[in-house]
Design an enzyme around this catalytic site. Structure first.
Site, short mmCIF file in Angstrom:
data_model
loop_
_atom_site.label_atom_id
_atom_site.label_comp_id
_atom_site.label_asym_id
_atom_site.label_seq_id
_atom_site.Cartn_x
_atom_site.Cartn_y
_atom_site.Cartn_z
CG HIS A 174 -1.97 1.03 1.25
ND1 HIS A 174 -3.30 0.75 1.40
CD2 HIS A 174 -1.89 2.38 1.13
CE1 HIS A 174 -4.00 1.88 1.38
NE2 HIS A 174 -3.15 2.89 1.22
CG HIS A 208 -9.44 3.72 2.75
ND1 HIS A 208 -8.31 4.43 3.09
CD2 HIS A 208 -10.48 4.31 3.39
CE1 HIS A 208 -8.67 5.42 3.90
NE2 HIS A 208 -9.98 5.36 4.11
CG HIS A 266 -1.09 6.68 -1.42
ND1 HIS A 266 -2.21 6.33 -2.14
CD2 HIS A 266 -1.34 6.34 -0.14
CE1 HIS A 266 -3.12 5.84 -1.32
NE2 HIS A 266 -2.62 5.82 -0.10
CG HIS A 295 -5.92 2.37 6.38
ND1 HIS A 295 -4.59 2.33 6.02
CD2 HIS A 295 -6.58 2.99 5.36
CE1 HIS A 295 -4.47 2.91 4.83
NE2 HIS A 295 -5.64 3.29 4.40
CE LYS A 327 -7.75 2.68 -1.74
NZ LYS A 327 -6.84 3.74 -1.35
NE ARG A 363 -10.90 10.13 4.20
CZ ARG A 363 -9.67 9.70 4.47
NH1 ARG A 363 -8.65 10.23 3.83
NH2 ARG A 363 -9.46 8.75 5.36
CB THR A 412 -8.94 10.95 -0.71
OG1 THR A 412 -8.30 10.51 0.47
CG2 THR A 412 -10.35 11.38 -0.42
CG ASP A 442 -1.60 4.87 3.78
OD1 ASP A 442 -1.68 5.01 2.54
OD2 ASP A 442 -2.40 5.38 4.58
#
Ligand code: ZN
Length: 388
Positions: A61, A194, A63, A223, A155, A162, A99, A284
């Site tokens: 995970h 998520h 970004h 998470h 995902k 969100r 997001t 993350d």
């Protein structure tokens, strides 16, 4: 080619003191007293006596192209650089959307994943984003899995303010598309969730495991250490066969009050009878973590960093009374298996990719090899992006 001499090898199971010969991106031989040449080719010897040799970390995970943006455009987080990834022992990453799946798109994620591979590490990606219907490259999640080599799963986001508030039927269809796309393409075809701390938490996933034929190991909520209640529920879900992903960047000392410290979370899983292969840890990294007040108003933002995975692994091995083998599994073999890349990744074995970490006895990182290349040395990255 490198011949790593005399390291204490953890595969992650302990193999004892061995020499490990690597070349052409692979682990060629593991043995004792291996010759200092191979088929007439030069071999660089690395003295690793008094050192530990372990698989490179698998971070499912990350970004890689940045994320965030939930406090306005200024809050977009930056792209990952390959140097940051390898200097903390990570040699395989799975990139994914955060997001914002609108101002950032899946095509850009694909390009970033390809660039990381060209720079020397192993990178894959998830299709989809926080929203459903999923953002895709080819028009469907199934087609992305089948036709895009880099796409290994999907995902989405649930139980989070969100998220796009998907229904159970939306989520089941996503799981089915990822699964069947994975079957056809010979990939794992899992779905990464998520998780926020919405009141329903993991209820939907538990119901899906109980009431459908979807294999539970393809359900990977992340998470899960975000708060105590979510974590307790996650341990039960893992006992039902799901793989639960603990975020190393979510820790009380990192400003996440109410979070379960990642290394403590692994210990509690073990104490509660959760199998270690159902427990993974990911960073993350370069995600933004939004903080909201009691009324749900945005209260602050921070960016998660990539070094937390090594830090929590080290805490786990050195201060929590678990064996080094057990501490390694959530960052090596368990995530590699969960994303369908074991034993190519996440293990030290002949024929596996030459993704390796050499650590001292204090578990500080000395050297990192990615696909057989020396990627980091004494904490400094040797692999660099084109503009670093
Ligand atoms: Zn994230």
């Amino acid at each position: 080619m490198f011949l790593i001499r005399g390291a204490e090898v953890y595969a992650p199971e302990p193999l004892g003191r061995k020499d490990v010969l690597i070349g052409f991106g692979k682990i060629i031989r593991i043995g004792e007293g291996l010759p200092g040449e191979y088929g007439g080719l030069d071999v660089d010897e690395v003295d690793a006596k008094d050192c530990i040799l372990a698989p490179g970390f698998v971070d499912q995970h990350v970004h890689v192209m940045g994320a965030g943006g939930e406090a306005g455009f200024f809050s977009r987080t930056p792209e990952m650089q390959v140097s940051a990834i390898v200097s903390h022992g990570i040699t395989t990453v799975v990139g994914l959307h955060g997001t914002d799946g609108t101002a950032r798109n899946i095509e850009a994620l694909y390009a970033k994943v390809c660039s990381l591979e060209q720079e020397g590490i192993t990178a894959r990606m998830l299709t989809g984003s926080f929203e459903m219907p999923s953002a895709t490259l080819t028009g469907s999640v199934r087609r992305d899995l089948i036709f895009i080599d880099k796409v290994i799963g999907a995902k989405t986001a649930i139980s989070d303010r969100r998220s796009s508030q998907p229904s159970r039927s939306d989520v089941e269809k996503l799981l089915a598309q990822a699964y069947t796309g994975g079957l056809v393409s010979g990939k794992r075809g899992y779905t990464h969730f998520h998780m926020g701390v919405g009141r329903r938490r993991l209820d939907m996933l538990a119901d899906i495991i109980r009431e459908t034929e979807i294999p539970p190991y393809l359900i990977i909520p992340t998470h899960v250490n975000r708060d105590e209640e979510l974590f307790v529920q996650a341990m039960e879900l893992a006992k039902m066969g799901a793989v639960i992903d603990i975020t190393s960047g979510i820790a009380p000392e990192g400003g996440f009050g109410g979070a379960v410290k990642p290394s403590d979370a692994v210990v509690r899983c073990l104490e509660n009878g959760v199998k270690i292969q159902n427990v993974t840890m990911s960073s993350d990294a370069n995600g933004s973590m939004a903080v909201y007040d009691a009324d749900g108003r945005f209260a602050g933002l921070c960016v998660t960093t990539v070094e937390t995975m090594h830090k929590e692994f080290r805490d786990l091995a050195r201060t929590k009374g678990v064996t080094l083998e057990t501490a390694l599994r959530p960052v090596t073999s368990s995530p590699a298996a969960a994303i369908g890349m074991y034993p190519r990744k996440g293990c030290v074995a002949e024929g596996s990719d030459a993704d390796l970490i050499i650590m001292d006895k204090e578990l500080s990182i000395l050297k990192v090899f990615a696909m057989g290349r020396l990627a980091a040395d004494e904490g400094g990255a040797l692999l660099k992006g084109a503009f670093e």
